[in-house]
Design a protein around this motif. Sequence first.
Motif, short mmCIF file in Angstrom:
data_model
loop_
_atom_site.label_atom_id
_atom_site.label_comp_id
_atom_site.label_asym_id
_atom_site.label_seq_id
_atom_site.Cartn_x
_atom_site.Cartn_y
_atom_site.Cartn_z
N GLY A 51 0.74 -1.25 -0.06
CA GLY A 51 -0.03 -0.15 -0.04
C GLY A 51 0.76 1.19 0.00
O GLY A 51 1.73 1.47 0.55
N LEU A 97 0.57 5.10 0.61
CA LEU A 97 -0.32 5.96 1.17
C LEU A 97 0.65 7.37 1.23
O LEU A 97 1.52 7.57 1.58
CB LEU A 97 -0.38 5.73 2.75
N ALA A 108 -1.22 -0.76 -4.44
CA ALA A 108 -2.34 -0.16 -4.12
C ALA A 108 -1.92 1.24 -3.49
O ALA A 108 -1.38 1.43 -2.68
CB ALA A 108 -3.35 -0.78 -3.18
N LEU A 147 -6.08 0.85 3.59
CA LEU A 147 -4.75 0.23 3.11
C LEU A 147 -4.05 -0.77 4.01
O LEU A 147 -3.70 -1.79 3.57
CB LEU A 147 -3.66 1.27 2.64
N TRP A 188 -5.83 -3.87 4.06
CA TRP A 188 -5.92 -4.55 2.65
C TRP A 188 -4.67 -5.04 2.50
O TRP A 188 -4.36 -6.53 1.87
CB TRP A 188 -6.32 -3.54 1.61
N CYS A 189 -3.31 -4.50 2.74
CA CYS A 189 -2.34 -4.76 2.19
C CYS A 189 -1.11 -5.38 3.17
O CYS A 189 -1.15 -5.34 4.54
CB CYS A 189 -1.40 -3.48 1.49
N THR A 233 2.41 -1.13 4.18
CA THR A 233 1.89 -0.03 3.90
C THR A 233 3.12 1.00 4.00
O THR A 233 3.55 0.98 4.84
CB THR A 233 0.54 0.74 4.72
#
Lengths: 326, 296, 216
Positions: free
Chosen positions: C32, C34, C192, C200, C203-204, C207
């Motif tokens: 991710g 960010l 992502a 994130l 999900w990941c 990050t």
Amino acid sequence: MTPPTEPTPGGTVLSVRGLCVRFEMRDGSYVRAVTDASFDLAAGECLALVGESGCGKSVLASALLGLLPANASVAGSAVLGDAGSGAGGLDLLAADERVLAREVRGRRVGLVPQSPVAHLTPVRTVRSHLDETVRALTGTSGPDGVRAAAGRAAFPEDHLDRHPHQLSGGLAQRAATALALVGDASLLLADEPTTGLDRDLVERTVDELRRHTGDHRALLLITHDLAAAGRIADRVAVMYAGRLVEITDAAAFFGAPGPRHPYARGLLNALPERDFAPVPGLPPELGALPEGCAFAPRCDRASEACATVPELTSGVACHHVAVARA
Amino acid sequence: MADTATTSGKTEVWRTRAVVRRSTRAWRVRGSAAVVLVLVLAVLLVPPFAQLDQQAVDLTAKLRPPSWAHPFGTDDVGRDLLLRCVYGLRVSLLVGVVAAVVATVVGTAVGALAGALGGWPDRLLMRLVDVFASVPHLLLGIFIVAMFRPGVWPVVVSVALTHWLSTARIVRAEVLSLRSRPYVDAAISGGASRHRVAVRHLLPGVLPQAGLAAVLMVPHAVWHESALSFLGLGLPTHQASLGTLVQSARGSLLAGDWWPTLFPGLCAVVATLAIAGLAGAWRERLNPRRRSELML
Amino acid sequence: MLELRDVTAGYDRRAPVVRGVSLTVRVGEAVGLLGPSGCGKSTLARVAALLHRPDAGQVVLDGEPAAGWRHRAPRAQRTSFGVVFQQPRLSADPRLPLARLIAEPLRANGRPVDAVPELAETVGLTADLLGRRPHEVSDGQLQRACLARALALRPRWLVCDEMTAMLDASTTAALVGVVEAYRRESGAGLLAVGHDRVLLERWCDRTVGWAELTSA
């Protein structure tokens, strides 16, 4: 025009009853985007209207502002102002375009737009936007009015001579909010004010909207961002397939005991800080709604009872919740 | 406007705004379409099927004002002006349509190439457009027809060569805007070749705009043909076109006979308005916000 | 393994928005990225997917440096990425019905398009929606189609640039679920990009903040 008197804290600012919106399609059929929406909004209160994209929540906002396209028609009523206090109960749905343009938009209903940069004229500075709006809405002109208007939305004075594209997303949002606040409207209508903003900026934006609500204004926040809604709302209205399926206290909705309608529960559980699990299936087409409860095809509790449309009773429109309470 | 409908036992009163505007627009479109249809049928069907000779001279009936026998009157050698107008419109529309199509094809090709290639080909082509645009286009048109003998084709070439510039600019701007869309990125990432991106994604996006430009150009080209012919540089005077008809009527207008000037001029105005009306409706349809009836 | 080595990129050579950034996505890993909006993370994502030529630096796919960008990238290299963008309306050719939209990468590579119904089912699109054009469906439905298109060639890496920024919670969860199911089955890597830390991180696998990336 008499200036609308300031609503008292707790007084009704907007009373919506049986609001329906339908669109006439080219083949002569009708699509119902909003069906039978009823809610009240009191001074000092923030109501968050949430739902999936295409559920009809933006159509509802456009209906309140009289900004629907020509193939739309409306039914029901949306009375602005406390009918009892003599502040002038005006039915927004029945008012003609002249009344809406001269007395309502900007003066009694302030709109905080979805995309502030697109809402501002690119070739004009923030100062000239504010100046024009202040002159049009209050009849006064001069730098004091502009400074006061900018100050109310915490827009920095040294940025007043910038053009929209020179502003950061947050400042553009504040400029748009400052414009919405000039007319001292009793109802603020924010349609997806945080789309595409960073989390920090989302929080700052909604906090500021909340601050402007104060004691005397009401805020209708239309959003798909549940986290933003949970941060500032007093009450939450959940819309599904054009109908309000739950209206409830925000603390109960986001905390304990949680949402009562199965769809609202699913939506909240889809958040990444919760179960991160989607509501199964797709929302139905507004042009081809299933008979009865529109959520039944996606609902794990569906039964024969769902063949009829559930009434919204004590804040929730679901047969099973009603059965459980009885 | 209000009507009522009963749903789930409740009576609803439906209110709607702005119904009038929608229906007047529909009537304007229908009116324009009807006029264009009548004009097109007239110029296509009357010459081959009507057993009438537009050149039939009748010196006993010269300069008759409009009557049942001659609704548009007759000219200074007794020819029927209604028939002359139909033949004139036939030639003028032919010149207009062909010139507009040629100009649009040239303009679209130049604009699409410039927009799609970018870099120095873009700069070169656009400078070429600027050079053409720096000369007043009627002047340039006169210069081109003056190089040839009077006739239909020099006029077509002259009008076409002076009118592809704006189309080239519109198409280039549209291609540049489409080229930066994420869907082109997605196509590239999906393995689409340059050719495929141009033919499947860019060109179909600009063709409606180019087509609209072509339709709007037809009346403009008709007026150019008329202007060139009126100046005596376009078509030979014996060949009826709206321009030559007005030009040859100048003498009689000074004598107070108005109809040989009025009716050909009116034909040009009516054809222009009708075509522009249809093009306006098309432009409305191109607007994506109008395309969707449901606002969600 | 997908490696971005010392990438500098932007739209004006004098003021690049990405300066000397390096980032690695290992096989099967979900990274991710960010950062606040406008920081240049979308530009970096476009560089990673070979859609934007960097001013300096390299993109290395499984040890092999990218041979070019956009059309100059060999087809095998650029089709090894599936990309999904923030705004579905701009990512879809407005004239193509959803079925054609999903089939577009298959057609561009001369592959049979009979996989379309299955792809549509994977992303949860019903058959009646496939005949519609983008303006006839909602943002969420259109983004589902865009994700199906990104998966059509079975890419080895997915680049999702703010894929869910315009979407509601349920659609977000559904699309992330589709991406994860595909990754489990295919072992594809993921980059992502987004500004929602909660999303994130959920999900990941890891990050990375934009600030740490640019200061390193």
